[in-house]
Design a protein around this motif. Structure first.
Motif, short mmCIF file in Angstrom:
data_model
loop_
_atom_site.label_atom_id
_atom_site.label_comp_id
_atom_site.label_asym_id
_atom_site.label_seq_id
_atom_site.Cartn_x
_atom_site.Cartn_y
_atom_site.Cartn_z
N UNK A 180 0.84 -1.19 0.00
CA UNK A 180 -0.13 -0.02 -0.15
C UNK A 180 1.11 1.36 -0.15
N UNK A 181 1.93 1.12 0.36
CA UNK A 181 3.00 2.33 0.37
C UNK A 181 3.02 3.01 -0.92
N UNK A 182 2.99 2.23 -2.14
CA UNK A 182 3.46 2.30 -3.16
C UNK A 182 2.20 2.82 -4.01
N UNK A 183 1.13 2.99 -3.46
CA UNK A 183 -0.13 3.49 -3.96
C UNK A 183 -0.32 4.77 -3.62
N UNK A 184 -0.26 5.53 -4.61
CA UNK A 184 -0.40 7.17 -4.29
C UNK A 184 -2.01 7.54 -3.93
N UNK A 185 -1.94 7.91 -2.68
CA UNK A 185 -3.29 8.31 -2.00
C UNK A 185 -3.51 10.07 -2.39
N UNK A 186 -4.36 10.18 -3.04
CA UNK A 186 -4.68 11.73 -3.35
C UNK A 186 -5.73 12.40 -2.51
N UNK A 187 -5.38 13.47 -2.00
CA UNK A 187 -6.21 13.79 -0.76
C UNK A 187 -7.30 14.31 -1.49
N UNK A 188 -8.50 14.24 -0.65
CA UNK A 188 -9.79 14.69 -0.96
C UNK A 188 -10.18 16.14 -0.90
N UNK A 189 -10.28 16.76 -2.15
CA UNK A 189 -10.41 18.11 -2.01
C UNK A 189 -12.09 18.43 -1.89
N UNK A 190 -12.10 19.42 -0.97
CA UNK A 190 -13.59 19.80 -0.88
C UNK A 190 -13.77 20.98 -1.71
N UNK A 191 -14.88 20.77 -2.50
CA UNK A 191 -15.26 21.87 -3.50
C UNK A 191 -16.35 22.73 -2.73
N UNK A 192 -15.90 24.09 -2.88
CA UNK A 192 -16.66 24.99 -2.20
C UNK A 192 -17.59 25.52 -3.15
N UNK A 193 -18.91 25.67 -2.93
CA UNK A 193 -19.67 26.20 -3.91
C UNK A 193 -20.20 27.66 -3.39
N UNK A 194 -19.92 28.61 -4.38
CA UNK A 194 -20.32 29.90 -4.17
C UNK A 194 -21.07 30.44 -5.44
N UNK A 195 -22.09 30.85 -4.87
CA UNK A 195 -23.22 31.63 -5.57
C UNK A 195 -22.92 32.93 -6.10
N UNK A 196 -22.82 33.49 -7.30
CA UNK A 196 -22.73 34.92 -7.60
C UNK A 196 -24.19 35.44 -7.17
N UNK A 197 -24.18 36.77 -7.21
CA UNK A 197 -25.47 37.55 -7.05
C UNK A 197 -26.38 36.97 -8.24
N UNK A 198 -25.63 36.97 -9.52
CA UNK A 198 -26.68 36.46 -10.55
C UNK A 198 -27.19 34.92 -10.32
N UNK A 199 -26.51 34.07 -9.53
CA UNK A 199 -26.62 32.71 -9.23
C UNK A 199 -28.11 32.73 -8.25
#
Length: 115
Positions: A8-27
């Motif tokens: 398992x040490x050879x499997x690269x683990x990708x960090x989980x990125x949190x996607x932050x949703x921001x709405x514009x005024x128009x959204x």
């Protein structure tokens, strides 16, 4: 025959990125308008189940009475009411004439149900 095993040490683990949703005024405006339209559509669907019919009701037979000096709505209703139904008759007279108050003026013409 040789076998290759990866630890398992050879499997690269990708960090989980949190996607932050921001709405514009128009959204935000688009989401608000879409919510209003959805609420309006639901209201239309709910009110579509109306139980009203296209048949007209039976009109109440009426007569016109002219109010004299000293006449009250209670007195006129008492003359027309049957067996203690004076308050109900007052309400009917008020509805037939679209009266906001039970106050009457001499010479006023009232539509009343026929006995």
């Amino acid at each position: 025959m040789s076998t290759l095993t990866l630890s398992p040490a050879f499997h690269p683990v990708r960090p989980v990125r949190r996607v932050e949703l921001r709405l514009t005024h128009r959204g935000r405006l688009v989401v608000f308008v879409a919510s209003l339209l959805a609420a309006f559509a639901i209201g239309i669907m709910v009110s579509a189940g109306s139980v009203a019919s296209s048949d007209s009701g039976t009109p109440v037979p009426t007569q016109v009475v002219t109010v004299g000096t000293g006449d009250t709505l209670w007195g006129i209703a008492a003359d027309l009411a049957e067996d203690g139904e004076v308050r109900d008759m007052m309400v009917r007279i008020e509805r037939l004439n679209a009266l906001e108050t039970p106050a009457l003026a001499a010479g006023q013409r009232l539509v009343v149900p026929i006995k």
